[in-house]
Scaffold this motif. Sequence first.
Motif, short mmCIF file in Angstrom:
data_model
loop_
_atom_site.label_atom_id
_atom_site.label_comp_id
_atom_site.label_asym_id
_atom_site.label_seq_id
_atom_site.Cartn_x
_atom_site.Cartn_y
_atom_site.Cartn_z
N TYR A 17 0.83 -1.20 0.00
CA TYR A 17 0.00 0.00 0.00
C TYR A 17 0.87 1.26 0.00
O TYR A 17 0.54 2.25 -0.67
N TYR A 18 1.95 1.25 0.76
CA TYR A 18 2.85 2.42 0.77
C TYR A 18 3.53 2.60 -0.58
O TYR A 18 3.79 3.73 -1.00
N ARG A 19 3.83 1.51 -1.25
CA ARG A 19 4.41 1.63 -2.58
C ARG A 19 3.43 2.31 -3.52
O ARG A 19 3.81 3.19 -4.30
N ASP A 20 2.16 1.92 -3.43
CA ASP A 20 1.12 2.56 -4.26
C ASP A 20 1.00 4.05 -3.92
O ASP A 20 0.90 4.90 -4.81
N ALA A 21 1.00 4.36 -2.61
CA ALA A 21 0.87 5.76 -2.18
C ALA A 21 2.06 6.58 -2.64
O ALA A 21 1.90 7.73 -3.09
N THR A 22 3.25 6.01 -2.55
CA THR A 22 4.45 6.72 -2.98
C THR A 22 4.38 7.05 -4.47
O THR A 22 4.68 8.17 -4.89
N ASN A 23 3.96 6.08 -5.26
CA ASN A 23 3.84 6.32 -6.71
C ASN A 23 2.82 7.41 -7.00
O ASN A 23 3.04 8.26 -7.88
N ALA A 24 1.71 7.42 -6.25
CA ALA A 24 0.68 8.44 -6.46
C ALA A 24 1.22 9.82 -6.11
O ALA A 24 0.95 10.81 -6.81
N LEU A 25 1.99 9.93 -5.02
CA LEU A 25 2.55 11.21 -4.61
C LEU A 25 3.59 11.71 -5.61
O LEU A 25 3.62 12.90 -5.95
N VAL A 26 4.42 10.81 -6.10
CA VAL A 26 5.42 11.20 -7.12
C VAL A 26 4.71 11.69 -8.38
O VAL A 26 5.08 12.72 -8.96
N ASP A 27 3.68 10.95 -8.80
CA ASP A 27 2.94 11.34 -10.00
C ASP A 27 2.28 12.71 -9.83
O ASP A 27 2.09 13.44 -10.82
N ALA A 28 1.92 13.05 -8.59
CA ALA A 28 1.26 14.33 -8.33
C ALA A 28 2.26 15.47 -8.12
O ALA A 28 1.85 16.61 -7.87
N GLY A 29 3.55 15.17 -8.24
CA GLY A 29 4.55 16.22 -8.16
C GLY A 29 5.13 16.47 -6.78
O GLY A 29 5.84 17.47 -6.58
N PHE A 30 4.87 15.60 -5.82
CA PHE A 30 5.45 15.76 -4.49
C PHE A 30 6.95 15.47 -4.56
O PHE A 30 7.40 14.62 -5.34
N ASP A 31 7.72 16.18 -3.72
CA ASP A 31 9.16 15.89 -3.59
C ASP A 31 9.29 14.75 -2.60
O ASP A 31 9.13 14.93 -1.39
N VAL A 32 9.57 13.55 -3.10
CA VAL A 32 9.56 12.34 -2.27
C VAL A 32 10.98 11.80 -2.11
O VAL A 32 11.71 11.66 -3.09
N LEU A 33 11.33 11.49 -0.87
CA LEU A 33 12.60 10.84 -0.57
C LEU A 33 12.31 9.48 0.03
O LEU A 33 11.68 9.38 1.09
N ARG A 34 12.76 8.42 -0.63
CA ARG A 34 12.63 7.06 -0.10
C ARG A 34 13.88 6.71 0.70
O ARG A 34 14.99 6.90 0.23
N VAL A 35 13.67 6.17 1.90
CA VAL A 35 14.80 5.79 2.75
C VAL A 35 14.61 4.34 3.20
O VAL A 35 13.62 4.01 3.86
N ASP A 36 15.55 3.48 2.82
CA ASP A 36 15.48 2.06 3.18
C ASP A 36 15.97 1.88 4.61
O ASP A 36 17.11 2.21 4.93
N CYS A 37 15.10 1.36 5.48
CA CYS A 37 15.42 1.21 6.89
C CYS A 37 15.57 -0.25 7.31
O CYS A 37 15.55 -0.57 8.51
N SER A 38 15.69 -1.15 6.35
CA SER A 38 15.74 -2.58 6.67
C SER A 38 16.89 -2.92 7.60
O SER A 38 16.73 -3.65 8.58
N SER A 39 18.08 -2.41 7.29
CA SER A 39 19.27 -2.75 8.08
C SER A 39 20.01 -1.53 8.58
O SER A 39 20.93 -1.64 9.38
N ARG A 40 19.65 -0.36 8.13
CA ARG A 40 20.34 0.87 8.50
C ARG A 40 19.89 1.32 9.90
O ARG A 40 18.69 1.40 10.16
N PRO A 41 20.80 1.63 10.81
CA PRO A 41 20.41 2.16 12.13
C PRO A 41 19.60 3.44 11.98
O PRO A 41 19.80 4.20 11.03
N PRO A 42 18.70 3.72 12.93
CA PRO A 42 17.82 4.89 12.80
C PRO A 42 18.56 6.21 12.68
O PRO A 42 18.13 7.10 11.95
N GLU A 43 19.69 6.35 13.38
CA GLU A 43 20.43 7.61 13.28
C GLU A 43 21.01 7.81 11.88
O GLU A 43 21.13 8.94 11.40
N GLN A 44 21.35 6.71 11.19
CA GLN A 44 21.84 6.82 9.82
C GLN A 44 20.72 7.19 8.86
O GLN A 44 20.93 7.97 7.92
#
Length: 215
Positions: free
Chosen positions: A168-195
């Motif tokens: 669902y978030y992937r769908d929402a992200t695509n919709a926001l990008v298509d609407a012209g939002f400045d979107v930054l994707r950050v992968d948090c799978s293994s990266r510590p929160p401070e990074q």
Amino acid sequence: MTIQPSSDRKHGLFVSVDGPGGAGKTTIVRHLAQMLVAQGEHVCVTAEPSTGLIGALASQLTETVTGNALACLYAADRYHHVETEIRPHLKSGHIVISDRYIASGLVVQRFDGVDPVFLWQLNEEVERPDLTVILEADPHVIAERLSERGPHNRFQLAPDSSHVEVRYYRDATNALVDAGFDVLRVDCSSRPPEQSAAVIRDRLKTLLMPDEVLT
């Protein structure tokens, strides 16, 4: 939470941070705020549902009200949140960081079967963030984190909720990008929160630069 170190910023900046439950939003937001304060910025950290009357009602009714009714209640809280907290802090020069915002509004009620088009229409007039951050993580990692901490709401009770929410978030992200939002994707799978917070801070540096520096 409002932190006000010395700064001469005359125009605020609005950043939203969204992502699946278990992605670490609140911890990352806290680290981000601390980093920005260390740079001398005025920072206001807020969240949705808001602490206002509508937000409190939405939180209270999340477990019992479903579908379009709950979606409308959350959207009403979002507009009220902007009017009473976000815009006033932006006008006073703060960097406003919202833990959940429009992306979550396009996701959560889908668990109740609400039409994504209806959710977009509910939220399309809301204040656009200067930067929309979407935290991403492997659904297996998220499921493990949720299992350790326990579900925070009824939407996280289904065994496959993490996989569904990621989609669902992937769908929402695509919709926001298509609407012209400045979107930054950050992968948090293994990266510590401070990074992860540092990645967002570094992206914000370009938005905080004076126009004459960028040109």
